[in-house]
Design an enzyme around this catalytic site. Structure first.
Site, short mmCIF file in Angstrom:
data_model
loop_
_atom_site.label_atom_id
_atom_site.label_comp_id
_atom_site.label_asym_id
_atom_site.label_seq_id
_atom_site.Cartn_x
_atom_site.Cartn_y
_atom_site.Cartn_z
N ASP A 54 1.00 -1.33 0.54
CA ASP A 54 -0.15 0.12 0.29
C ASP A 54 0.71 1.18 0.11
O ASP A 54 1.64 1.70 -0.80
CB ASP A 54 -0.71 -0.10 1.48
CG ASP A 54 -2.10 0.89 1.46
OD1 ASP A 54 -2.35 1.38 0.54
OD2 ASP A 54 -1.93 1.38 3.05
N ASP A 98 -8.51 -8.02 5.98
CA ASP A 98 -9.27 -7.43 7.13
C ASP A 98 -9.38 -6.33 6.93
O ASP A 98 -8.70 -5.41 6.50
CB ASP A 98 -8.72 -8.40 8.34
CG ASP A 98 -7.48 -6.98 9.02
OD1 ASP A 98 -6.66 -6.36 8.12
OD2 ASP A 98 -7.28 -6.34 9.95
P1 IMP Z 1 1.46 0.08 3.80
O1 IMP Z 1 2.32 -0.35 2.36
O2 IMP Z 1 3.31 -0.48 4.22
O3 IMP Z 1 1.13 1.23 3.66
O4 IMP Z 1 0.86 -1.50 5.01
C1 IMP Z 1 0.74 -2.27 4.13
C2 IMP Z 1 -0.61 -3.50 5.24
O5 IMP Z 1 -1.79 -2.40 5.53
C3 IMP Z 1 -1.56 -4.35 4.44
O6 IMP Z 1 -0.08 -5.45 5.16
C4 IMP Z 1 -2.45 -4.48 5.37
O7 IMP Z 1 -1.84 -4.93 6.23
C5 IMP Z 1 -2.89 -3.04 5.15
N1 IMP Z 1 -3.37 -2.50 4.44
C6 IMP Z 1 -3.07 -1.81 3.18
N2 IMP Z 1 -4.57 -2.41 2.55
C7 IMP Z 1 -5.51 -2.61 2.30
C8 IMP Z 1 -6.36 -2.74 2.21
O8 IMP Z 1 -6.78 -2.33 1.04
N3 IMP Z 1 -7.02 -4.04 2.82
C9 IMP Z 1 -6.54 -4.72 3.90
N4 IMP Z 1 -5.73 -4.32 5.18
C10 IMP Z 1 -4.40 -3.13 3.27
MG MG Z 2 -4.16 -5.16 8.74
#
Ligand code: IMP
Ligand code: MG
Length: 179
Positions: free
Chosen positions: A102, A158
């Protein structure tokens, strides 16, 4: 649970095909290297379980649960390790398996830590990728699907610890989180 799903993005059958496709790519690059498959809890539990069963060569599996300190809009943060792996990664070829990429903040903090511990190589395999949301400089080596900026659930993902056990990936209805 079904009533909270706006639309299904990927069915069980589509997911299964995609996992085979990813496993095949990994196989080409890692056969004979005994890679360490690092499952990032909790979201990638189901993806990892499916993926490793498609890898018909020796590998080992371990788990980490991590998050990042700092506000959501920061590109840097500190890695918070909730659960560490047991394995010594020194000299190992590591494949980090994540449910979704994300903002990229979590992985951009985790990657240097794995390298610091002496991994020979570190690759990232994500089931889903939201390129639009990226704020940290990180790319995955293996990607299942690029998706739009929508909140998705199921297949391990989730919302408030719910919906992980849905066998498909769906978009969560806005009404569920905009209460
Ligand atoms: P980031 O890339 O550090 O922002 O975080 C990724 C984490 O955010 C993932 O491992 C998920 O746990 C959570 N996440 C991000 N987008 C989503 C989504 O659309 N649905 C569910 N969890 C998400
Ligand atoms: Mg999560």
């Amino acid at each position: 649970m079904k009533n909270d799903v706006e639309k299904i993005l990927f069915t069980k059958e589509e997911i299964s095909e995609k996992v085979k496709y990813l496993a095949n790519q990994i196989k080409c690059a890692y056969e004979g290297k005994n890679p360490l498959i690092l499952c990032i809890l909790k979201g990638s539990l189901i993806f990892t379980a499916d993926l490793v069963r498609e890898l018909d060569f020796p590998c080992t599996i371990d788990f980490m649960q991590v998050s990042s300190y700092g506000s959501g809009s920061e590109t840097t943060g500190k890695l918070k390790i909730k659960k560490d792996m047991d394995s010594d990664v020194n000299g190992r070829d590591v494949i980090i398996v994540e449910d979704i990429l994300d903002s990229g903040v979590t992985l951009s903090n985790l990657l240097p830590e794995i390298k610091r511990r002496g991994a020979k190589s570190v690759a990232v395999c994500v089931f889903l990728n939201k390129p639009e949301r990226r704020i940290a400089e990180i790319n995955a080596d293996y990607i299942g699907y690029d998706i739009e900026n929508e909140f998705v659930i199921g297949y391990g993902l989730d919302y408030d610890e719910k919906y992980r056990n849905l066998p498909y990936v769906g978009v969560l209805k806005r009404s569920v989180y905009e209460k």
